[in-house]
Design a protein around this motif. Sequence first.
Motif, PDB file in Angstrom:
ATOM      1  N   VAL A  37       0.862  -1.186   0.000  1.00 43.49           N
ATOM      2  CA  VAL A  37       0.000   0.000   0.000  1.00 43.49           C
ATOM      3  C   VAL A  37       0.895   1.231   0.000  1.00 43.49           C
ATOM      4  CG1 VAL A  37      -1.771   1.291   1.226  1.00 43.49           C
ATOM      5  CG2 VAL A  37      -1.822  -1.220   1.245  1.00 43.49           C
ATOM      6  N   ALA A  38       0.816   2.035  -1.066  1.00 44.11           N
ATOM      7  CA  ALA A  38       1.658   3.224  -1.197  1.00 44.11           C
ATOM      8  C   ALA A  38       1.093   4.388  -0.396  1.00 44.11           C
ATOM      9  CB  ALA A  38       1.775   3.615  -2.670  1.00 44.11           C
ATOM     10  N   LYS A  39       1.996   5.085   0.311  1.00 43.86           N
ATOM     11  CA  LYS A  39       1.591   6.254   1.093  1.00 43.86           C
ATOM     12  C   LYS A  39       2.528   7.412   0.791  1.00 43.86           C
ATOM     13  CE  LYS A  39      -0.359   3.513   4.883  1.00 43.86           C
ATOM     14  NZ  LYS A  39      -0.334   3.242   6.338  1.00 43.86           N
ATOM     15  N   ASN A  40       2.018   8.636   0.962  1.00 44.05           N
ATOM     16  CA  ASN A  40       2.848   9.819   0.734  1.00 44.05           C
ATOM     17  C   ASN A  40       3.560  10.215   2.022  1.00 44.05           C
ATOM     18  OD1 ASN A  40       0.962  11.123   2.339  1.00 44.05           O
ATOM     19  ND2 ASN A  40      -0.079  12.111   0.608  1.00 44.05           N
ATOM     20  N   GLY A  43       1.695  10.149   5.210  1.00 41.36           N
ATOM     21  CA  GLY A  43       1.126   8.877   5.627  1.00 41.36           C
ATOM     22  C   GLY A  43      -0.214   8.573   5.004  1.00 41.36           C
ATOM     23  N   GLU A  44      -0.614   9.370   4.030  1.00 40.70           N
ATOM     24  CA  GLU A  44      -1.907   9.163   3.372  1.00 40.70           C
ATOM     25  C   GLU A  44      -1.752   8.162   2.229  1.00 40.70           C
ATOM     26  OE1 GLU A  44      -3.395  13.798   3.998  1.00 40.70           O
ATOM     27  OE2 GLU A  44      -2.387  13.159   2.146  1.00 40.70           O
ATOM     28  N   VAL A  45      -2.736   7.309   2.052  1.00 41.36           N
ATOM     29  CA  VAL A  45      -2.700   6.340   0.955  1.00 41.36           C
ATOM     30  C   VAL A  45      -2.836   7.075  -0.374  1.00 41.36           C
ATOM     31  CG1 VAL A  45      -3.874   4.379  -0.102  1.00 41.36           C
ATOM     32  CG2 VAL A  45      -3.664   4.502   2.392  1.00 41.36           C
ATOM     33  N   VAL A  46      -1.939   6.758  -1.310  1.00 39.71           N
ATOM     34  CA  VAL A  46      -1.989   7.366  -2.649  1.00 39.71           C
ATOM     35  C   VAL A  46      -2.101   6.247  -3.677  1.00 39.71           C
ATOM     36  CG1 VAL A  46      -0.798   9.526  -2.145  1.00 39.71           C
ATOM     37  CG2 VAL A  46       0.542   7.484  -2.611  1.00 39.71           C
ATOM     38  N   GLU A  47      -2.871   6.506  -4.706  1.00 37.52           N
ATOM     39  CA  GLU A  47      -3.167   5.485  -5.710  1.00 37.52           C
ATOM     40  C   GLU A  47      -2.225   5.580  -6.906  1.00 37.52           C
ATOM     41  OE1 GLU A  47      -5.377   3.110  -5.518  1.00 37.52           O
ATOM     42  OE2 GLU A  47      -6.182   3.748  -3.580  1.00 37.52           O
ATOM     43  N   ARG A  60       8.390   7.985  -3.390  1.00 36.74           N
ATOM     44  CA  ARG A  60       8.733   7.815  -1.980  1.00 36.74           C
ATOM     45  C   ARG A  60       8.351   6.425  -1.470  1.00 36.74           C
ATOM     46  NH1 ARG A  60      10.046  11.120   1.943  1.00 36.74           N
ATOM     47  NH2 ARG A  60       9.612  12.940   0.643  1.00 36.74           N
ATOM     48  N   ALA A  61       7.131   6.006  -1.785  1.00 36.60           N
ATOM     49  CA  ALA A  61       6.650   4.724  -1.278  1.00 36.60           C
ATOM     50  C   ALA A  61       7.514   3.575  -1.781  1.00 36.60           C
ATOM     51  CB  ALA A  61       5.196   4.519  -1.693  1.00 36.60           C
ATOM     52  N   THR A 463       2.917  14.814  -4.565  1.00 36.11           N
ATOM     53  CA  THR A 463       3.521  13.480  -4.602  1.00 36.11           C
ATOM     54  C   THR A 463       4.156  13.248  -5.966  1.00 36.11           C
ATOM     55  OG1 THR A 463       1.935  12.567  -3.016  1.00 36.11           O
ATOM     56  CG2 THR A 463       3.091  10.996  -4.418  1.00 36.11           C
TER      57      THR A 463
END
Length: 492
Positions: A37-40, A43-47, A60-61, A463
């Motif tokens: 699960v990728a996060k910025n 710490g927010e999930v990014v698609e 970054r993720a 991001t």
Amino acid sequence: MKFKGILGGVVAMVLAVSPTLAGAEGIGIVIDGEEFVAKNALGEVVEPFIEDGSTFLPVRALGEAVGKEVSFDAENYAVYIGEEPSEDAVWEKAALKINDRIFYESDIDAYGVSAANTYYYAMIESAVTMAEETFSKEEIEAKRDEYVAQFAEGYDGDEEKAASSVGLTVTAIERLYYYNSCIDLLMDAIEIPEEKYDEYVTVKHILTYSEDEVEEIYAALKEGADFDDLIEKYNQDPGQTRDSSYTFTTGVMVEEFEKAAFELEEGEYTEEAVESAYGYHIIKRLPLDRDAADEELESEKFEILELMLTEAMLSSTVTEVEYSGEDYGEVDGIVISKEALKELDETGSYYEEAFYYYSYMMAAYEACVNEGYFSELEIASVQPVEESLAAKLNALAAFSELVSEKLTAGEIDIDELDAAIAEAQKTRESKIYSDVRAYVDGELIVPTDVSANYVAPKNVDGTVYLPVRAIAEALGMSVEWDNEARSVVIEK
């Protein structure tokens, strides 16, 4: 200040807000068999998303997933994965990518060859690849360091000062000499076929314009005189001394001289003087000066090297790189594209100049309204009837004509207007976007798609995204696309 010149072209300008990059719903990321699960940075999930066939993942993720520290350099608009590049390397801009090697704008400028001449750079790439397969890294770098030291000698050994004297960075100088060192090592390793030396002769000669002197020279030779002593006494050729000689192949000397030289055996001199347009020559053939022949055969060596590289060059994959993201900047929240700036700057020379023209125009409009230079009716005539970009452009065009009329009529003092615009400019929120560049362990990467086309990194809501294949391969990972599961599968 030339309002007509600056503002008259506004009508032609089309401002475009950048398209939203939509997430590709349902795309999964699997790293070493585990769902990721990728996060910025917050710490927010990014698609991830797909654009033009390339799947983009947040840098970054993915970097942190393989234990690499990731940082963003806001000043240089660059993302660093792992070790950061040297300070001057950050300024380098890629121009061409041939196979896996990047050629920079400074390389193109230094060699004085257009980036369009890919043959030239494919030649260098092939030579460097061959050298790296043939010689050790230490051998190449040692030769490079010799060149760099020689280059800096005239600047008391200060490499930075020497590099800046030619408008380059130390990084660029070292890279250029690395290329040269690879080619030199290959050239040195090439052995000239022995039969090539048979095509060369080494001779000395005595040139005189007098038939009487010809008789004197031959008389002295028959009595055992030294040929070199006679050169000093009689020779009229400034290029020939007792300590020098000529080494040449066919097609270099005048026909009469060449024919006579090749007919002689070593140690022999011509029985009769050879007459040419230059005078009378008494020629003596010497043992071949192989060092001089080697110098003459450098072109032969290059031809041999070129043949060795041709096959590799023909299979080269060339990618032209132009960091030209769609957006260039924004003024008061209005995003301005590069295409729009090309419309504004009819010369096509400077994006930055065109960008600030637009910012200036906005400030000029605000200043004229605030300072009361327009009546309410005039303000209404130049205000957009709707908040669209096209309407803003039309309004600014009408405004430019109105200001020009008032300046011509003397209704506005030019100095007061300048001061008012300068004050209004201070409140503008303008910024220029640089194209994001990505570095892995200090090396710039040029992301490409499966067809080797350049794919620019994307900055989406803070991001930075890169094509997954490009960044994964730069990190030493393999990438596959699982169409059935709609997942990017990455193996470390």
